[in-house]
Motif scaffolding. Structure first.
Motif, short mmCIF file in Angstrom:
data_model
loop_
_atom_site.label_atom_id
_atom_site.label_comp_id
_atom_site.label_asym_id
_atom_site.label_seq_id
_atom_site.Cartn_x
_atom_site.Cartn_y
_atom_site.Cartn_z
N VAL A 60 0.82 -1.23 0.00
CA VAL A 60 0.00 0.00 0.00
C VAL A 60 0.85 1.27 0.00
O VAL A 60 0.34 2.34 -0.30
CB VAL A 60 -0.96 0.02 1.20
N GLU A 61 2.12 1.15 0.39
CA GLU A 61 3.04 2.27 0.23
C GLU A 61 3.34 2.36 -1.27
O GLU A 61 4.38 1.90 -1.74
CB GLU A 61 4.33 2.03 1.03
N ARG A 62 2.39 2.91 -2.02
CA ARG A 62 2.54 2.96 -3.49
C ARG A 62 3.60 3.98 -3.87
O ARG A 62 3.78 4.99 -3.18
CB ARG A 62 1.21 3.32 -4.18
N ASN A 105 0.32 14.83 2.20
CA ASN A 105 0.89 13.49 2.35
C ASN A 105 2.18 13.65 3.15
O ASN A 105 2.69 14.76 3.29
CB ASN A 105 1.16 12.86 0.97
N ASP A 106 2.70 12.53 3.67
CA ASP A 106 4.01 12.56 4.35
C ASP A 106 4.84 11.36 3.88
O ASP A 106 5.17 10.47 4.64
CB ASP A 106 3.86 12.57 5.88
N PRO A 107 5.21 11.36 2.59
CA PRO A 107 5.87 10.19 2.02
C PRO A 107 7.36 10.11 2.33
O PRO A 107 7.96 11.04 2.88
CB PRO A 107 5.68 10.39 0.51
N VAL A 108 7.94 8.97 1.95
CA VAL A 108 9.38 8.80 1.91
C VAL A 108 9.80 8.99 0.45
O VAL A 108 9.25 8.35 -0.44
CB VAL A 108 9.79 7.39 2.40
N VAL A 119 8.35 8.39 -4.93
CA VAL A 119 7.71 8.99 -3.77
C VAL A 119 6.82 7.91 -3.17
O VAL A 119 5.83 7.51 -3.77
CB VAL A 119 6.89 10.24 -4.18
N SER A 120 7.22 7.42 -2.00
CA SER A 120 6.56 6.27 -1.36
C SER A 120 5.46 6.79 -0.43
O SER A 120 5.72 7.19 0.70
CB SER A 120 7.60 5.47 -0.59
N ILE A 121 4.24 6.77 -0.93
CA ILE A 121 3.20 7.63 -0.36
C ILE A 121 2.41 7.01 0.79
O ILE A 121 2.22 5.81 0.88
CB ILE A 121 2.20 8.09 -1.45
N ALA A 122 1.92 7.91 1.66
CA ALA A 122 0.91 7.58 2.68
C ALA A 122 -0.47 7.63 2.01
O ALA A 122 -0.57 7.77 0.78
CB ALA A 122 1.02 8.55 3.84
N PHE A 201 14.24 -3.35 7.37
CA PHE A 201 14.44 -2.99 5.97
C PHE A 201 13.12 -2.90 5.23
O PHE A 201 12.11 -3.45 5.67
CB PHE A 201 15.29 -4.07 5.28
N GLU A 202 13.18 -2.22 4.08
CA GLU A 202 12.09 -2.27 3.12
C GLU A 202 12.68 -2.64 1.76
O GLU A 202 13.65 -2.03 1.31
CB GLU A 202 11.35 -0.93 3.06
N ILE A 203 12.10 -3.68 1.16
CA ILE A 203 12.52 -4.14 -0.16
C ILE A 203 11.49 -3.62 -1.17
O ILE A 203 10.29 -3.90 -1.02
CB ILE A 203 12.55 -5.68 -0.22
N GLY A 241 5.73 7.19 18.11
CA GLY A 241 5.40 8.50 17.54
C GLY A 241 5.43 8.55 16.03
O GLY A 241 5.68 9.61 15.44
N LEU A 242 5.16 7.42 15.39
CA LEU A 242 5.09 7.40 13.93
C LEU A 242 3.69 7.85 13.52
O LEU A 242 2.69 7.25 13.92
CB LEU A 242 5.40 6.00 13.39
N LEU A 243 3.63 8.91 12.75
CA LEU A 243 2.36 9.55 12.42
C LEU A 243 1.63 8.81 11.30
O LEU A 243 2.26 8.20 10.44
CB LEU A 243 2.58 11.00 12.01
N1 THG Z 1 8.06 3.53 4.36
C1 THG Z 1 7.87 3.79 3.05
N2 THG Z 1 6.79 4.42 2.60
C2 THG Z 1 5.84 4.83 3.48
C3 THG Z 1 6.00 4.61 4.87
C4 THG Z 1 7.15 3.94 5.31
N3 THG Z 1 4.72 5.45 3.02
C5 THG Z 1 3.62 5.62 3.92
C6 THG Z 1 4.03 6.04 5.30
N4 THG Z 1 5.06 5.08 5.78
C7 THG Z 1 4.60 7.44 5.28
N5 THG Z 1 4.78 7.98 6.62
C8 THG Z 1 5.97 7.80 7.32
C9 THG Z 1 5.99 8.15 8.65
C10 THG Z 1 7.16 7.98 9.40
C11 THG Z 1 8.30 7.47 8.78
C12 THG Z 1 8.26 7.12 7.45
C13 THG Z 1 7.11 7.30 6.71
C14 THG Z 1 9.57 7.29 9.52
N6 THG Z 1 9.89 8.17 10.47
C15 THG Z 1 11.07 8.01 11.29
C16 THG Z 1 10.78 8.58 12.65
O1 THG Z 1 9.88 9.41 12.78
O2 THG Z 1 11.43 8.15 13.59
C17 THG Z 1 12.33 8.64 10.67
C18 THG Z 1 12.15 10.00 10.09
C19 THG Z 1 13.49 10.62 9.71
O3 THG Z 1 14.30 10.81 10.62
O4 THG Z 1 13.73 10.95 8.52
O5 THG Z 1 10.32 6.37 9.26
O6 THG Z 1 7.36 3.66 6.51
N7 THG Z 1 8.78 3.37 2.17
#
Ligand code: THG
Length: 366
Positions: A60-62, A105-108, A119-122, A201-203, A241-243
């Motif tokens: 789902v992290e498209r 959004n708050d993607p990676v 852009v790995s999206i929420a 990890f994430e693959i 605290g992961l949002l």
């Molecule tokens: N990994 C990937 N894609 C994602 C997510 C993910 N897409 C959806 C969703 N998760 C996006 N939201 C987040 C929220 C938090 C983090 C990553 C994606 C995260 N935060 C760390 C923390 O807060 O400790 C590090 C943040 C930093 O220091 O840069 O990892 O999980 N691929």
């Protein structure tokens, strides 16, 4: 609760057959795709995540792929985070906002090459926004959702399991970096990241047909490590605290309210959408902000806003909550007004099971 009726609109993933074989008990829908939420029980899954290693179907992290000469320019337009120092091989957590500074959004962001990003999206339809910006500014860039599905390996034994499948080299991947690693003739990006605080990890699995072979290889290799299927865990992610976009913050919040101001460099040159709006909020500071909140007593599931009240007046809202076995309290994430956001402030939370005493905290539990 009632079931989710399966249909084409609620997309399956490359790993869904494996997830079902491992006995998934509940799903949610995220980016119009199935996301497991429970295997044994949320509490059992939580304990196992903290002690062993799990394989998570986080398809789902498209990915929204930006490819072409203007990919870098577009990427910087999309986020207030300064990307000038970002190199291929790096991942950045990047808030994205609209022209009013509201979070979209708050993607990676995964930088594959100077002219190629994922852009790995929420959970929001970011593809439409990105396509609109690219078209509106006549940028020379292709924007699409490729057939890429992240598979997360999380937990204290994640390094050991991954080394068996991808080789010892994966141990050297640093936090929020990725390397390219082979599996049965395919090369995948493997990042040290994931939606837990337990490490892992994430693959980024390219090609639906490559999903089940990798899924099966991870379970075969991890038998003696006690590997299980898992999923983002509500209790653990609140403790950490992961949002969660759509729960803890929405388009009606700025990144500063969400505590993501540290990822916004509105002062420096960058020409991103929403810069003027964010300059104002960065200067004046937010009037409400996300806080950890500990809540007394057992809590019911949180599937709507719970008002935070003091002397009968609303001073905020809880948006995620769970019962923590490790901290022996209700753990929650809430948006709290400035007047009550200091560490130790005593408040009450209006839950469906009645008023509960609660305390506003400064730091999350893990
Ligand atoms: N990994 C990937 N894609 C994602 C997510 C993910 N897409 C959806 C969703 N998760 C996006 N939201 C987040 C929220 C938090 C983090 C990553 C994606 C995260 N935060 C760390 C923390 O807060 O400790 C590090 C943040 C930093 O220091 O840069 O990892 O999980 N691929």
């Amino acid at each position: 609760m009632a079931m989710i009726s399966p249909s084409r609109r609620v997309r399956r993933t490359p790993f869904s057959d494996g997830v079902e074989a491992q006995g998934v008990k509940a799903y949610t829908v995220y980016n119009r795709m199935l996301l497991p939420t429970v295997f044994e029980s949320v509490e059992y899954d939580y304990r196992h995540l903290k002690e062993a290693v799990q394989v998570w179907d986080v398809s789902v992290e498209r990915q929204v792929e930006l490819r072409g000469p203007d990919a870098g320019r577009l990427m910087q337009m999309l986020t207030p985070r300064d990307l000038r120092g970002m190199l291929p091989g790096q991942c950045y957590y990047v808030p994205m906002v609209d022209e009013t500074g509201g979070m979209l959004n708050d993607p990676v962001c995964v930088k594959l090459a100077e002219d190629r990003y994922w852009v790995s999206i929420a959970d929001s339809d970011l593809l439409l926004w990105v396509k609109g910006i690219a078209y509106g500014y006549r940028l020379d860039v292709l924007v699409d959702e490729p057939d890429v599905s992240p598979l997360a390996v999380q937990g204290p034994l994640a390094d050991d399991l991954m080394a068996r499948v991808f080789g010892e080299g994966v141990r050297d991947v640093r936090f929020f970096r990725f390397g390219m690693f082979d599996f049965e003739g395919n090369t995948f990006a493997v990042a040290r990241s994931g939606y837990s605080k337990q490490g892992g990890f994430e693959i980024y699995v390219e090609g639906t047909e490559n999903g089940m072979p990798l899924w099966n290889a991870l379970f075969d290799a991890g038998k003696d490590l006690g590997v299980r299927a898992g999923c983002p865990n509500l209790i653990e992610r609140i403790e950490g605290g992961l949002l969660s976009y759509g729960n803890d913050m929405t388009r009606w919040n700025t990144p500063h309210e969400a505590g993501l101001g540290k990822f916004c460099s509105t002062q420096t040159a960058i020409g991103c959408v929403g810069r003027d709006a964010l300059l104002r909020v960065a200067k004046e500071g937010p009037v409400q902000q996300i806080r950890p909140i500990s809540i007394d007593g057992g809590l019911p599931p949180c599937d709507r806003i719970w008002p935070i009240v003091v002397n009968g007046k609303k001073v905020g809202q809880v948006t995620s909550a769970a019962n923590s076995p490790d901290f022996d309290t209700g753990v929650a994430i809430g948006m709290v007004r400035m007047t009550h956001w200091d560490e130790g402030t005593k408040v009450q939370v209006d839950t469906p099971d009645g008023m509960r005493d609660a305390t506003v905290l400064e730091k999350f539990w893990i």
